[in-house]
Design a protein around this motif. Structure first.
Motif, PDB file in Angstrom:
ATOM      1  N   ARG A 117       0.827  -1.212   0.000  1.00 14.99           N
ATOM      2  CA  ARG A 117       0.000   0.000   0.000  1.00 14.99           C
ATOM      3  C   ARG A 117       0.863   1.263   0.000  1.00 14.99           C
ATOM      4  O   ARG A 117       0.517   2.266  -0.632  1.00 14.99           O
ATOM      5  N   ILE A 121       0.665   4.051  -2.990  1.00 18.08           N
ATOM      6  CA  ILE A 121       0.216   5.423  -2.699  1.00 18.08           C
ATOM      7  C   ILE A 121       1.335   6.450  -2.886  1.00 18.08           C
ATOM      8  O   ILE A 121       1.092   7.554  -3.367  1.00 18.08           O
ATOM      9  N   ILE A 215       1.948   6.842   4.867  1.00 18.70           N
ATOM     10  CA  ILE A 215       0.749   6.913   4.020  1.00 18.70           C
ATOM     11  C   ILE A 215      -0.171   8.025   4.498  1.00 18.70           C
ATOM     12  O   ILE A 215      -0.718   8.800   3.700  1.00 18.70           O
ATOM     13  N   CYS A 219      -1.367  11.277   2.409  1.00 17.29           N
ATOM     14  CA  CYS A 219      -2.803  11.535   2.197  1.00 17.29           C
ATOM     15  C   CYS A 219      -3.205  12.942   2.649  1.00 17.29           C
ATOM     16  O   CYS A 219      -4.049  13.585   2.018  1.00 17.29           O
ATOM     17  N   ALA A 230      -7.321   6.140  -1.067  1.00 16.66           N
ATOM     18  CA  ALA A 230      -6.243   5.542  -0.269  1.00 16.66           C
ATOM     19  C   ALA A 230      -6.787   4.947   1.016  1.00 16.66           C
ATOM     20  O   ALA A 230      -6.430   3.825   1.405  1.00 16.66           O
TER      21      ALA A 230
END
Length: 308
Positions: A117, A121, A215, A219, A230
């Motif tokens: 992930r 991302i 992450i 974001c 996401a």
């Protein structure tokens, strides 16, 4: 292990007729775990569009759930119906090995999911060049095999100990509980056990947390549409991670704090949470949150109905 040829599970004493209700509950749970996880595995294996790293990792969680529960539930169900609750040394060591390799495999897979992930991302344009099926297969192999080899050494060290007792305050074999029964110097096993704990659980957990923090930072700097997409792919993984981590931490605390006074039923619940809840929660979370998996499962169920 000197003249101790078997171990005795204390927790099964004085259950009375409630053991039949517990057997029924355990049998239903085990059947549900097998059916749900097999559906996830089949849906990903049979659908070529799902042959992607993220889905491969989801199927690994299901394979690991089937593996781990196979080392626990059959023995548990047998003990609930039996009047003797003993297990031979070799069988106890094997069960402990299966349960704790299940634990390390789960952490390894969750770590690879977080990495997957993070790359998707942070580097969306390069993702398919970085995370290929070959790369993810290699990473799965390395991160499953290495901890299993380390745990194999742990079991070997335990098997060479002289045991002064044979009563286990668990409903399954636990390597640390066996070490506590030893009347020889267990310093080497304790130090090595700590090393295995660090490389198989602490380091993966730290890397997982690092990935999700990065992450989250990415974001916060992105558009609302990107952020929503996401979160949609990360939240199921985080739910699985939190549930499994809480179960493992509870088990470690209960194993180490021998003087902790809590009701027996609560102690049993916390010691079993990581073995029972994740295997049934994981497929439900992914089936509900990933449309492609859900559609394939519905299709499989319809085909099974047609054949019956």
């Amino acid at each position: 292990m000197e003249n101790k040829t078997h171990f005795y599970f204390i927790m099964f004493e004085n259950l009375g007729h409630i053991r039949y209700a517990l057997f029924t509950l355990g049998f239903v749970l085990y059947c549900a775990i097998i059916i749900l996880n097999v559906l996830i595995i089949l849906s990903i294996c049979l659908e070529r569009t799902l042959h992607q790293p993220m889905y491969i990792l989801i199927s690994c969680l299901s394979i690991n759930s089937v593996y781990g529960t196979a080392g626990f539930f059959p023995r548990l169900l047998s003990d609930l119906l039996s009047d003797t609750h003993t297990i031979f040394n070799e069988a106890c060591l094997i069960q402990g090995f299966v349960i704790f390799t299940y634990t390390t495999n789960e952490f390894a897979t969750l770590m690879l999911m977080a990495f997957d992930r993070f790359v998707a991302i942070s580097k969306p344009l390069q993702y398919h060049n970085i995370i290929t099926l070959r790369v993810i297969t290699f990473l799965i192999f390395i991160h499953w095999i290495f901890p299993m080899l380390c745990l194999g050494i742990t079991v070997l060290l335990t098997s060479r100990m002289t045991m002064c007792g044979n009563k286990l305050w668990k409903v399954y074999c636990h390597n640390y509980e066996l070490v506590k029964l030893s009347c020889t110097n267990s310093l080497l096993s304790n130090v090595y056990g700590l090393f295995v704990l660090i490389i198989s659980a602490v380091i993966p957990l730290c890397l997982i947390l690092y990935s999700y923090v990065k992450i989250l930072i990415i974001c916060q700097k992105s558009s609302s549409q990107f952020r929503s997409k996401a979160y949609q792919t990360c939240i199921p993984h985080i739910v699985i991670l939190l549930n499994f981590s809480i179960g493992i931490i509870s088990e470690i605390i209960l194993s180490r704090l021998v003087n902790l006074e809590i009701p027996i039923w609560l102690s049993v619940f916390f010691s079993l949470e990581f073995l029972v809840v994740p295997p049934i929660l994981n497929p439900l979370v992914y089936a509900l949150n990933f449309t492609d998996i859900r559609k394939k499962i519905i299709c499989l169920i319809k085909k099974i109905k047609c054949y019956t």
